[in-house]
Design an enzyme around this catalytic site. Structure first.
Site, PDB file in Angstrom:
ATOM      1  N   HIS A   1       0.813  -1.217   0.000  1.00 47.47           N
ATOM      2  CA  HIS A   1       0.000   0.000   0.000  1.00 47.47           C
ATOM      3  C   HIS A   1       0.852   1.276   0.000  1.00 47.47           C
ATOM      4  O   HIS A   1       1.913   1.331   0.617  1.00 47.47           O
ATOM      5  CB  HIS A   1      -0.933   0.004   1.207  1.00 47.47           C
ATOM      6  CG  HIS A   1      -0.211   0.024   2.531  1.00 47.47           C
ATOM      7  ND1 HIS A   1       0.140   1.198   3.175  1.00 47.47           N
ATOM      8  CD2 HIS A   1       0.211  -0.975   3.330  1.00 47.47           C
ATOM      9  CE1 HIS A   1       0.742   0.911   4.312  1.00 47.47           C
ATOM     10  NE2 HIS A   1       0.813  -0.393   4.433  1.00 47.47           N
ATOM     11  N   ASP A   2       0.396   2.262  -0.731  1.00 44.38           N
ATOM     12  CA  ASP A   2       1.003   3.594  -0.791  1.00 44.38           C
ATOM     13  C   ASP A   2       2.389   3.593  -1.430  1.00 44.38           C
ATOM     14  O   ASP A   2       3.112   4.588  -1.357  1.00 44.38           O
ATOM     15  CB  ASP A   2       1.096   4.236   0.607  1.00 44.38           C
ATOM     16  CG  ASP A   2      -0.256   4.376   1.271  1.00 44.38           C
ATOM     17  OD1 ASP A   2      -1.053   5.208   0.808  1.00 44.38           O
ATOM     18  OD2 ASP A   2      -0.527   3.635   2.233  1.00 44.38           O
TER      19      ASP A   2
ATOM     20  N   GLY B   1       4.705  -1.521   2.589  1.00 42.41           N
ATOM     21  CA  GLY B   1       4.005  -0.262   2.367  1.00 42.41           C
ATOM     22  C   GLY B   1       4.939   0.927   2.304  1.00 42.41           C
ATOM     23  O   GLY B   1       6.030   0.920   2.882  1.00 42.41           O
TER      24      GLY B   1
END
Length: 256
Positions: free
Chosen positions: A119-120, A137
């Site tokens: 994520h991100d 992440g």
């Protein structure tokens, strides 16, 4: 070219000449650009925007929500550019509201089998992620980086432009531009000279980049001392600037 056995949400937006293979599932809030091919057994969840001329192979999961315990189902995004190849079993998660709200992949990248993008994370352009490379992440991978098979990258790390990571590298700190690393924990070995030659860097530029590498890694200088020397080198060779930027923006310290 939509196979009748595919399941596509009515709200999904597919461009011209998009192919979708059998038993693939495309959910709501998904946009797919022209001439993209989605093979069989692919799952794409939204909100996700995918550009043109991409190819996504079987059993990839694209746009799933992250397992990060802070994630509570917010409508975060995944954005993928153009001309990417996403091979079998790749997993790419959307962002979180605690960071950018978005996972981003640029253009002309190759993600080989079973790569994971957390994520991100942000992947630039022209990158190659070899089988089973995994990004936690918040990882940033700059343009033209190559991540060897089974490379593991800790959250919040940054991999600079034109870097190369050897097979099985375990990276817990930032890797400055041009640097080749390997090992667990990863350590800097040299510059990615062969990669630079293939991308059109001339001999003088490569020699200066190598000199910059030695300033950082072979002279026993502090980062501030190395930056002072690198600034002088950059006056005659702009190719040194990405190394300077890597050092200035590092938040986790650099691999040694």
């Amino acid at each position: 070219m939509i196979d009748p056995r595919a399941i596509i949400d009515p709200s999904a937006k597919l461009g011209a000449n998009v192919d979708v293979g059998p038993w693939s599932i495309i959910g709501p809030d998904v946009e797919i650009g022209d001439n993209t091919v989605v093979e069989s057994h692919v799952v794409i969840k939204g909100p996700t925007v995918i550009g043109q001329n991409n190819r996504i192979y079987q059993f990839a999961t694209v746009g799933e929500g992250t397992p990060d315990l802070k994630y509570q189902g917010e409508p975060t995004r995944l954005v993928i550019g153009d001309n990417n190849v996403i091979r079998e079993g790749v997993t790419i998660h959307r962002g979180t509201v605690q960071d950018r709200n978005e996972t981003t992949i640029g253009n002309d990248n190759l993600l080989m089998a079973y790569v994971h993008v957390g994520h991100d994370s942000v992947i630039g352009n022209h990158c190659v992620l070899v089988n089973n490379a995994s990004l936690a992440g918040h990882v940033h991978v700059d343009d033209w980086a190559i991540l060897g098979g089974y490379t593991l990258i800790h959250q919040f790390c940054r991999i600079g432009a034109h870097c190369f990571t050897g097979m099985g590298s375990a990276i817990g700190k930032d890797v400055p531009a041009y640097v080749m690393v390997t090992g667990n924990p990863a350590s800097a070995k040299s510059i990615n000279a062969e990669g630079l030659r293939r991308r059109g860097f001339n001999k003088d530029e490569i020699a200066t980049i190598n000199k910059a590498f030695k300033l950082v890694y072979r002279r026993g200088l502090t980062v501030d001392e190395a930056l002072a020397e690198l600034t002088k080198l950059a006056e005659n060779c702009s190719a040194v600037l990405p190394i300077i930027e890597s050092l200035k923006t590092s938040s986790r310290g650099i691999v040694r």
